[in-house]
Write a protein that holds these residues in place. Structure first.
Motif, PDB file in Angstrom:
ATOM      1  N   GLY A  27       0.996  -1.265  -0.039  1.00  0.00           N
ATOM      2  CA  GLY A  27       0.009  -0.082  -0.012  1.00  0.00           C
ATOM      3  C   GLY A  27       0.872   1.349   0.113  1.00  0.00           C
ATOM      4  N   VAL A  28       2.081   1.143  -0.045  1.00  0.00           N
ATOM      5  CA  VAL A  28       3.033   2.335  -0.046  1.00  0.00           C
ATOM      6  C   VAL A  28       4.084   1.858  -1.093  1.00  0.00           C
ATOM      7  CG1 VAL A  28       2.622   2.908   1.999  1.00  0.00           C
ATOM      8  CG2 VAL A  28       4.517   1.379   1.673  1.00  0.00           C
ATOM      9  N   GLY A  29       4.703   3.071  -1.498  1.00  0.00           N
ATOM     10  CA  GLY A  29       5.697   2.810  -2.505  1.00  0.00           C
ATOM     11  C   GLY A  29       7.125   2.293  -1.944  1.00  0.00           C
ATOM     12  N   GLU A  30       7.708   1.755  -2.800  1.00  0.00           N
ATOM     13  CA  GLU A  30       9.062   1.136  -2.505  1.00  0.00           C
ATOM     14  C   GLU A  30       9.914   1.909  -1.754  1.00  0.00           C
ATOM     15  OE1 GLU A  30      12.580  -1.566  -4.615  1.00  0.00           O
ATOM     16  OE2 GLU A  30      10.557  -2.089  -5.302  1.00  0.00           O
ATOM     17  N   GLU A  31      10.181   2.902  -2.372  1.00  0.00           N
ATOM     18  CA  GLU A  31      11.269   3.999  -1.740  1.00  0.00           C
ATOM     19  C   GLU A  31      10.817   4.400  -0.468  1.00  0.00           C
ATOM     20  OE1 GLU A  31      10.374   6.210  -5.150  1.00  0.00           O
ATOM     21  OE2 GLU A  31      11.171   4.888  -6.218  1.00  0.00           O
ATOM     22  N   GLU A  32       9.619   4.444   0.062  1.00  0.00           N
ATOM     23  CA  GLU A  32       9.144   4.930   1.260  1.00  0.00           C
ATOM     24  C   GLU A  32       9.434   3.980   2.340  1.00  0.00           C
ATOM     25  OE1 GLU A  32       4.940   5.867   3.525  1.00  0.00           O
ATOM     26  OE2 GLU A  32       4.985   6.173   1.515  1.00  0.00           O
ATOM     27  N   VAL A  33       9.180   2.724   2.015  1.00  0.00           N
ATOM     28  CA  VAL A  33       9.259   1.524   2.984  1.00  0.00           C
ATOM     29  C   VAL A  33      10.869   1.236   3.169  1.00  0.00           C
ATOM     30  CG1 VAL A  33       8.750  -0.522   1.440  1.00  0.00           C
ATOM     31  CG2 VAL A  33       8.225  -0.094   4.054  1.00  0.00           C
ATOM     32  N   VAL A  34      11.483   1.236   2.028  1.00  0.00           N
ATOM     33  CA  VAL A  34      12.957   1.046   2.102  1.00  0.00           C
ATOM     34  C   VAL A  34      13.814   2.224   3.002  1.00  0.00           C
ATOM     35  CG1 VAL A  34      15.180   1.273   0.790  1.00  0.00           C
ATOM     36  CG2 VAL A  34      13.384  -0.200  -0.074  1.00  0.00           C
ATOM     37  N   ALA A  35      13.492   3.506   2.869  1.00  0.00           N
ATOM     38  CA  ALA A  35      13.806   4.670   3.843  1.00  0.00           C
ATOM     39  C   ALA A  35      13.341   4.226   5.174  1.00  0.00           C
ATOM     40  CB  ALA A  35      13.411   5.871   3.081  1.00  0.00           C
ATOM     41  N   LEU A  36      12.013   3.649   5.447  1.00  0.00           N
ATOM     42  CA  LEU A  36      11.597   3.664   6.705  1.00  0.00           C
ATOM     43  C   LEU A  36      12.543   2.557   7.381  1.00  0.00           C
ATOM     44  CD1 LEU A  36       9.616   3.537   9.294  1.00  0.00           C
ATOM     45  CD2 LEU A  36       8.256   1.594   7.730  1.00  0.00           C
ATOM     46  N   PHE A  37      12.896   1.370   6.656  1.00  0.00           N
ATOM     47  CA  PHE A  37      13.602   0.161   7.509  1.00  0.00           C
ATOM     48  C   PHE A  37      15.187   0.626   7.553  1.00  0.00           C
ATOM     49  CE2 PHE A  37       9.861  -2.095   6.770  1.00  0.00           C
ATOM     50  CZ  PHE A  37       9.791  -2.688   8.193  1.00  0.00           C
ATOM     51  N   ASN A  38      15.582   1.565   6.448  1.00  0.00           N
ATOM     52  CA  ASN A  38      17.008   1.871   6.404  1.00  0.00           C
ATOM     53  C   ASN A  38      17.294   2.775   7.746  1.00  0.00           C
ATOM     54  OD1 ASN A  38      19.212   3.798   5.561  1.00  0.00           O
ATOM     55  ND2 ASN A  38      19.558   1.653   4.461  1.00  0.00           N
ATOM     56  N   ARG A  39      16.249   3.557   7.898  1.00  0.00           N
ATOM     57  CA  ARG A  39      16.495   4.513   9.154  1.00  0.00           C
ATOM     58  C   ARG A  39      16.278   3.682  10.435  1.00  0.00           C
ATOM     59  NH1 ARG A  39      12.659   7.624   7.614  1.00  0.00           N
ATOM     60  NH2 ARG A  39      11.093   6.727   8.859  1.00  0.00           N
ATOM     61  N   ILE A  40      15.447   2.694  10.727  1.00  0.00           N
ATOM     62  CA  ILE A  40      15.479   2.076  11.600  1.00  0.00           C
ATOM     63  C   ILE A  40      16.858   1.309  11.852  1.00  0.00           C
ATOM     64  CG2 ILE A  40      14.392  -0.219  12.585  1.00  0.00           C
ATOM     65  CD1 ILE A  40      11.712   0.783  11.215  1.00  0.00           C
ATOM     66  N   TYR A  41      17.316   0.608  10.938  1.00  0.00           N
ATOM     67  CA  TYR A  41      18.506  -0.136  11.049  1.00  0.00           C
ATOM     68  C   TYR A  41      19.654   0.833  11.353  1.00  0.00           C
ATOM     69  CZ  TYR A  41      16.167  -3.926   8.469  1.00  0.00           C
ATOM     70  OH  TYR A  41      15.227  -4.945   8.082  1.00  0.00           O
ATOM     71  N   THR A  42      19.894   1.891  10.592  1.00  0.00           N
ATOM     72  CA  THR A  42      20.793   2.835  10.894  1.00  0.00           C
ATOM     73  C   THR A  42      20.652   3.475  12.201  1.00  0.00           C
ATOM     74  OG1 THR A  42      20.850   3.527   8.506  1.00  0.00           O
ATOM     75  CG2 THR A  42      22.138   5.020  10.092  1.00  0.00           C
ATOM     76  N   ASP A  43      19.505   3.961  12.642  1.00  0.00           N
ATOM     77  CA  ASP A  43      19.437   4.475  13.808  1.00  0.00           C
ATOM     78  C   ASP A  43      19.793   3.636  15.151  1.00  0.00           C
ATOM     79  OD1 ASP A  43      18.573   6.789  12.756  1.00  0.00           O
ATOM     80  OD2 ASP A  43      16.624   6.649  13.308  1.00  0.00           O
ATOM     81  N   GLY A  44      19.195   2.158  14.881  1.00  0.00           N
ATOM     82  CA  GLY A  44      19.357   0.915  15.574  1.00  0.00           C
ATOM     83  C   GLY A  44      20.897   0.820  15.986  1.00  0.00           C
ATOM     84  N   LEU A  45      21.677   0.615  14.765  1.00  0.00           N
ATOM     85  CA  LEU A  45      23.045   0.420  14.958  1.00  0.00           C
ATOM     86  C   LEU A  45      23.778   1.712  15.358  1.00  0.00           C
ATOM     87  CD1 LEU A  45      23.800  -1.403  11.432  1.00  0.00           C
ATOM     88  CD2 LEU A  45      23.531  -2.205  13.857  1.00  0.00           C
ATOM     89  N   GLU A  46      23.333   2.930  15.468  1.00  0.00           N
ATOM     90  CA  GLU A  46      24.166   4.104  16.152  1.00  0.00           C
ATOM     91  C   GLU A  46      23.640   3.998  17.586  1.00  0.00           C
ATOM     92  OE1 GLU A  46      25.995   6.434  15.306  1.00  0.00           O
ATOM     93  OE2 GLU A  46      26.329   5.581  13.424  1.00  0.00           O
ATOM     94  N   ALA A  47      22.459   3.418  18.039  1.00  0.00           N
ATOM     95  CA  ALA A  47      22.224   3.193  19.385  1.00  0.00           C
ATOM     96  C   ALA A  47      22.906   2.154  19.960  1.00  0.00           C
ATOM     97  CB  ALA A  47      20.430   2.615  19.417  1.00  0.00           C
ATOM     98  N   LEU A  48      23.202   1.118  19.121  1.00  0.00           N
ATOM     99  CA  LEU A  48      23.910  -0.165  19.614  1.00  0.00           C
ATOM    100  C   LEU A  48      25.484   0.674  20.000  1.00  0.00           C
ATOM    101  CD1 LEU A  48      24.959  -2.995  20.230  1.00  0.00           C
ATOM    102  CD2 LEU A  48      25.303  -2.966  17.759  1.00  0.00           C
ATOM    103  N   LYS A  49      26.036   1.427  19.210  1.00  0.00           N
ATOM    104  CA  LYS A  49      27.271   2.068  19.401  1.00  0.00           C
ATOM    105  C   LYS A  49      27.187   2.914  20.724  1.00  0.00           C
ATOM    106  CE  LYS A  49      30.627   5.316  17.296  1.00  0.00           C
ATOM    107  NZ  LYS A  49      30.692   5.993  15.944  1.00  0.00           N
ATOM    108  N   ARG A  50      26.288   3.564  21.105  1.00  0.00           N
ATOM    109  CA  ARG A  50      26.128   4.380  22.164  1.00  0.00           C
ATOM    110  C   ARG A  50      26.067   3.790  23.400  1.00  0.00           C
ATOM    111  NH1 ARG A  50      22.671   7.222  18.514  1.00  0.00           N
ATOM    112  NH2 ARG A  50      20.956   6.412  19.631  1.00  0.00           N
ATOM    113  N   THR A  51      25.213   2.519  23.156  1.00  0.00           N
ATOM    114  CA  THR A  51      24.905   1.687  24.443  1.00  0.00           C
ATOM    115  C   THR A  51      26.428   1.018  24.780  1.00  0.00           C
ATOM    116  OG1 THR A  51      22.723   1.194  23.659  1.00  0.00           O
ATOM    117  CG2 THR A  51      23.839  -0.313  25.236  1.00  0.00           C
ATOM    118  N   LEU A  52      27.226   0.817  23.760  1.00  0.00           N
ATOM    119  CA  LEU A  52      28.706   0.057  23.970  1.00  0.00           C
ATOM    120  C   LEU A  52      29.538   1.398  24.712  1.00  0.00           C
ATOM    121  CD1 LEU A  52      28.752  -2.029  20.976  1.00  0.00           C
ATOM    122  CD2 LEU A  52      28.680  -2.991  23.511  1.00  0.00           C
ATOM    123  N   GLY A  53      29.188   2.437  24.443  1.00  0.00           N
ATOM    124  CA  GLY A  53      29.949   3.591  24.943  1.00  0.00           C
ATOM    125  C   GLY A  53      31.460   3.778  23.896  1.00  0.00           C
ATOM    126  N   VAL A  54      31.137   3.551  22.855  1.00  0.00           N
ATOM    127  CA  VAL A  54      32.157   3.982  21.709  1.00  0.00           C
ATOM    128  C   VAL A  54      31.779   4.773  20.873  1.00  0.00           C
ATOM    129  CG1 VAL A  54      33.208   1.484  22.043  1.00  0.00           C
ATOM    130  CG2 VAL A  54      31.760   1.974  20.192  1.00  0.00           C
TER     131      VAL A  54
END
Length: 138
Positions: free
Chosen positions: A111-138
């Motif tokens: 029900g949405v365009g491919e670019e929109e949902v790719v951007a959504l999950f890319n943001r979740i993954y990228t933000d998640g990995l940055e949160a991992l970095k912060r959690t590890l204190g590096v």
């Protein structure tokens, strides 16, 4: 079918990172987007609650503790996709006590365009990995 991928290099041993993220029930320990996780079906299904109060139900598809990777699918959630399959993996890096973490996913937009949902999950993954970095204190 659409896909996206995010990765991060961390100056931390792969074992230390895997101890934090390798448990199928561990998302609330490092991902601020997820406030709680409850396992069911003998640890094969997790019921997540997000910071927005949304519920996501995911099924563990594969798990390899030695290779430091697992894959899962979304059974139920607020995302405009179907056939969602994702993998989280921690790999040793060439530089001694460092690692490379990858988070990838494939899915069919619903029900949405491919670019929109790719951007959504890319943001979740990228933000998640940055949160991992912060959690590890590096």
């Amino acid at each position: 079918m659409a896909s996206t991928f995010a990765s991060i290099d961390l100056p931390v041993s792969p074992d230390r990172v895997w101890r934090l993220i390798g448990g199928f029930d561990s998302l609330p320990d490092w991902l601020p987007f997820v406030t709680s996780s409850e396992l069911g079906e003998g640890g094969r299904v997790r019921r997540l609650v997000t910071a927005r109060g949304e519920t996501i139900v995911e099924r563990l598809e594969t798990f390899d503790d030695q290779a430091r990777t697992y894959s899962y699918s979304i059974v139920e959630g607020p995302f405009p996709v179907s056939a969602y399959h994702s993998t989280l993996a921690v790999h040793p890096a060439d530089e001694g006590e460092c690692c490379h973490v990858e988070w990838s996913g494939t899915f069919t937009p619903d029900g949405v365009g491919e670019e929109e949902v790719v951007a959504l999950f890319n943001r979740i993954y990228t933000d998640g990995l940055e949160a991992l970095k912060r959690t590890l204190g590096v």
